[in-house]
Design a protein around this motif. Structure first.
Motif, PDB file in Angstrom:
ATOM      1  N   VAL A   1       0.816  -1.225   0.000  1.00  0.00           N
ATOM      2  CA  VAL A   1       0.000   0.000   0.000  1.00  0.00           C
ATOM      3  C   VAL A   1       0.845   1.270   0.000  1.00  0.00           C
ATOM      4  O   VAL A   1       0.693   2.135  -0.863  1.00  0.00           O
ATOM      5  CB  VAL A   1      -1.029   0.049   1.153  1.00  0.00           C
ATOM      6  CG1 VAL A   1      -1.922   1.275   1.013  1.00  0.00           C
ATOM      7  CG2 VAL A   1      -1.879  -1.228   1.179  1.00  0.00           C
ATOM      8  N   THR A   2       1.736   1.422   0.983  1.00  0.00           N
ATOM      9  CA  THR A   2       2.546   2.646   1.033  1.00  0.00           C
ATOM     10  C   THR A   2       3.499   2.708  -0.156  1.00  0.00           C
ATOM     11  O   THR A   2       4.053   1.689  -0.575  1.00  0.00           O
ATOM     12  CB  THR A   2       3.327   2.739   2.358  1.00  0.00           C
ATOM     13  OG1 THR A   2       3.996   4.003   2.428  1.00  0.00           O
ATOM     14  CG2 THR A   2       4.347   1.631   2.502  1.00  0.00           C
ATOM     15  N   ASP A   3       3.680   3.910  -0.713  1.00  0.00           N
ATOM     16  CA  ASP A   3       4.563   4.061  -1.876  1.00  0.00           C
ATOM     17  C   ASP A   3       5.990   3.688  -1.536  1.00  0.00           C
ATOM     18  O   ASP A   3       6.708   3.097  -2.339  1.00  0.00           O
ATOM     19  CB  ASP A   3       4.513   5.513  -2.375  1.00  0.00           C
ATOM     20  CG  ASP A   3       5.462   5.753  -3.544  1.00  0.00           C
ATOM     21  OD1 ASP A   3       5.155   5.288  -4.659  1.00  0.00           O
ATOM     22  OD2 ASP A   3       6.512   6.380  -3.333  1.00  0.00           O
ATOM     23  N   CYS A   4       6.420   4.031  -0.325  1.00  0.00           N
ATOM     24  CA  CYS A   4       7.757   3.661   0.156  1.00  0.00           C
ATOM     25  C   CYS A   4       7.698   3.559   1.668  1.00  0.00           C
ATOM     26  O   CYS A   4       6.702   3.932   2.286  1.00  0.00           O
ATOM     27  CB  CYS A   4       8.805   4.691  -0.281  1.00  0.00           C
ATOM     28  SG  CYS A   4       8.493   6.360   0.322  1.00  0.00           S
ATOM     29  N   CYS A   5       8.759   3.041   2.261  1.00  0.00           N
ATOM     30  CA  CYS A   5       8.792   2.821   3.703  1.00  0.00           C
ATOM     31  C   CYS A   5       9.850   3.692   4.355  1.00  0.00           C
ATOM     32  O   CYS A   5      11.004   3.690   3.908  1.00  0.00           O
ATOM     33  CB  CYS A   5       9.111   1.367   4.017  1.00  0.00           C
ATOM     34  SG  CYS A   5       7.983   0.184   3.286  1.00  0.00           S
ATOM     35  N   PRO A   6       9.508   4.434   5.411  1.00  0.00           N
ATOM     36  CA  PRO A   6      10.542   5.165   6.139  1.00  0.00           C
ATOM     37  C   PRO A   6      11.647   4.215   6.580  1.00  0.00           C
ATOM     38  O   PRO A   6      11.392   3.146   7.129  1.00  0.00           O
ATOM     39  CB  PRO A   6       9.768   5.731   7.338  1.00  0.00           C
ATOM     40  CG  PRO A   6       8.370   5.895   6.829  1.00  0.00           C
ATOM     41  CD  PRO A   6       8.155   4.693   5.946  1.00  0.00           C
ATOM     42  N   GLY A   7      12.885   4.618   6.319  1.00  0.00           N
ATOM     43  CA  GLY A   7      14.029   3.761   6.592  1.00  0.00           C
ATOM     44  C   GLY A   7      14.686   3.308   5.306  1.00  0.00           C
ATOM     45  O   GLY A   7      15.915   3.183   5.240  1.00  0.00           O
ATOM     46  N   PHE A   8      13.880   3.109   4.270  1.00  0.00           N
ATOM     47  CA  PHE A   8      14.433   2.640   3.003  1.00  0.00           C
ATOM     48  C   PHE A   8      15.267   3.713   2.312  1.00  0.00           C
ATOM     49  O   PHE A   8      16.378   3.449   1.837  1.00  0.00           O
ATOM     50  CB  PHE A   8      13.317   2.185   2.060  1.00  0.00           C
ATOM     51  CG  PHE A   8      13.793   1.909   0.656  1.00  0.00           C
ATOM     52  CD1 PHE A   8      14.616   0.824   0.385  1.00  0.00           C
ATOM     53  CD2 PHE A   8      13.448   2.753  -0.396  1.00  0.00           C
ATOM     54  CE1 PHE A   8      15.081   0.581  -0.908  1.00  0.00           C
ATOM     55  CE2 PHE A   8      13.899   2.516  -1.681  1.00  0.00           C
ATOM     56  CZ  PHE A   8      14.722   1.423  -1.937  1.00  0.00           C
TER      57      PHE A   8
END
Length: 418
Positions: free
Chosen positions: A146-153
């Protein structure tokens, strides 16, 4: 003013910016006069009733979390099974929540954490306990649905791309009389997002990395060695980036460390770079160097992406807002609204659409020959590593990171037997 306590917990492998999310959570809750407790060492701390009172920390310390790597309250790899199989543990969590008047539970982690938050929300409803559960996204693997990207990536991707470019310059300088092949191992069990990020290190056909090995494509050893030989003949040297999770066509991990399995049932990986380097040396006779950055990829706050830091803070702030609005069993997600110029906003997704749904690296992002990224992948990846957000440095030349006091809350329940 909202009544009740908010409990925040960190889960799984930490990132360079997970503490930025914690900072966003605590600052937003303070602004709304809501007390925040944090579980020591993730969900284990909640089960053991090992909670800390974040109100004992100064505003300056909470702000400093935004530039401090690691997990300020401790994290853990501890998987809760189904409610049926682990019912006593879930009921223990509810007992701890009731004892400390926890009305909002924020679980900062990946797929399994989203699943746990979802299950806790359903159990609370079954018992009639007023609890709002929010999953907060985090992972360097970028594999949350769902999320376009992940915090941390974004920060791990930036570290990877920069490290590969710098190492490639070193190899190029030495290739005439020394190293001909360099192998860089990137994290990524089933999804090749981080290995793909290395592709941002160069743009031309002869720029490093020359070969990327994705877990989404079966590893063909004969073809790999053939490609290495061709690149060395053409360029003079070859830089290879390999995901730790590459597998043969029959599904066998190329590098299984033999270290058994963790609580999630995952085989411990590690050693892909060493294995590939040995094959290149033995079969092709080239001098090879290899590296296994491992934790360096996810702890390198000094090279964080500003985009990533901003998004990590944003999901923390939004998680509190969602919780106080009663948006139960949801997760704040990043929504990309434009590529050029890159724009994003915070949206929401139900936890059952995120939990245990793994987002693989798309086939359209992998070059036709299987060893590089496409322009479409570059368009997606590049904005996520943009911008610098360096930590403050002391006179000793070392970043000034913060260590919280983590004052424990008095326990009210009998000791948990495990």
């Amino acid at each position: 003013m909202a009544t009740g306590t908010l409990l925040y917990s960190q889960s799984g492998g930490v990132t360079a910016v997970i503490n930025a999310t914690a900072s966003g959570v605590i600052a937003e809750a303070r602004a709304r006069k809501v007390k925040v407790l944090a579980a020591r060492n993730g969900i284990l701390g909640a089960l053991r009733e090992e909670l800390v009172d974040t109100s004992k920390e100064s505003a300056a310390a909470i702000r400093a979390l935004a530039h401090t790597p690691g997990g300020a309250f401790g994290s853990c790899r501890y998987k809760l099974k189904s409610v049926e199989a682990d019912r006593a543990k879930y009921e223990r969590l509810l007992a701890v929540f009731k004892a400390h008047d926890v009305r909002w539970f924020l679980y900062n982690g990946g797929n399994d954490s989203a699943d746990t938050a979802n299950k806790v929300s359903k159990l609370a409803a079954e018992f009639g306990y007023p609890l709002t559960c929010i999953g907060v996204p985090k992972t360097i693997d970028n594999d949350l649905a769902v999320t376009d990207c992940c915090p941390g990536f974004g920060s791990a991707a930036k570290y990877t791309a920069v490290s590969v470019r710098e190492a490639a310059l070193d190899v190029a300088a030495m290739a005439e009389t020394s190293t001909k092949v360099f192998v860089y191992e990137a994290m990524g069990r089933h999804a090749g997002w981080l290995a793909a990020a290395a592709g941002l290190a160069g743009k031309g056909a002869d720029d490093a990395p020359h070969l990327i090995l994705f877990p989404e494509r079966p590893y063909d050893e004969a073809d790999f060695l053939k490609q290495v030989k061709k690149v060395v003949a053409r360029v003079g040297y070859c830089v290879v980036v390999a995901s730790e999770g590459i597998q043969t066509a029959d599904g066998r991990f190329v590098a299984d460390s033999g270290g058994g399995k963790d609580s999630f049932g995952h085989t411990q990986l590690g050693g892909v770079a060493s294995y590939l380097a040995g094959k290149v040396k033995d079969e092709l006779g080239f001098k090879v160097h290899w590296t296994l950055p491992d934790y360096l990829q996810r702890s390198a706050r000094h090279l964080a992406s500003k985009t990533d830091v901003d998004q990590a803070l944003a999901v923390g702030k939004a998680a509190v807002q969602f919780a106080l609005k009663g948006q139960n069993a949801t997760m704040p997600v990043i929504v990309r609204t434009a590529d050029k110029p890159y724009r994003w906003k915070i949206g929401s997704a139900p936890l059952d659409k995120v939990a245990n749904h793994e987002k693989k690296f798309p086939a359209s992002f992998i070059r036709r020959d299987g060893y590089g990224i496409t322009d479409k992948a570059r368009t997606y990846l590049e904005p996520l590593i943009r911008g610098e957000a360096p930590p403050p440095y002391g006179k000793d030349g070392i970043p000034t990171y913060v260590t919280l006091k983590n004052v424990a809350v008095k326990k009210k329940l009998p000791k948990w037997g495990g």
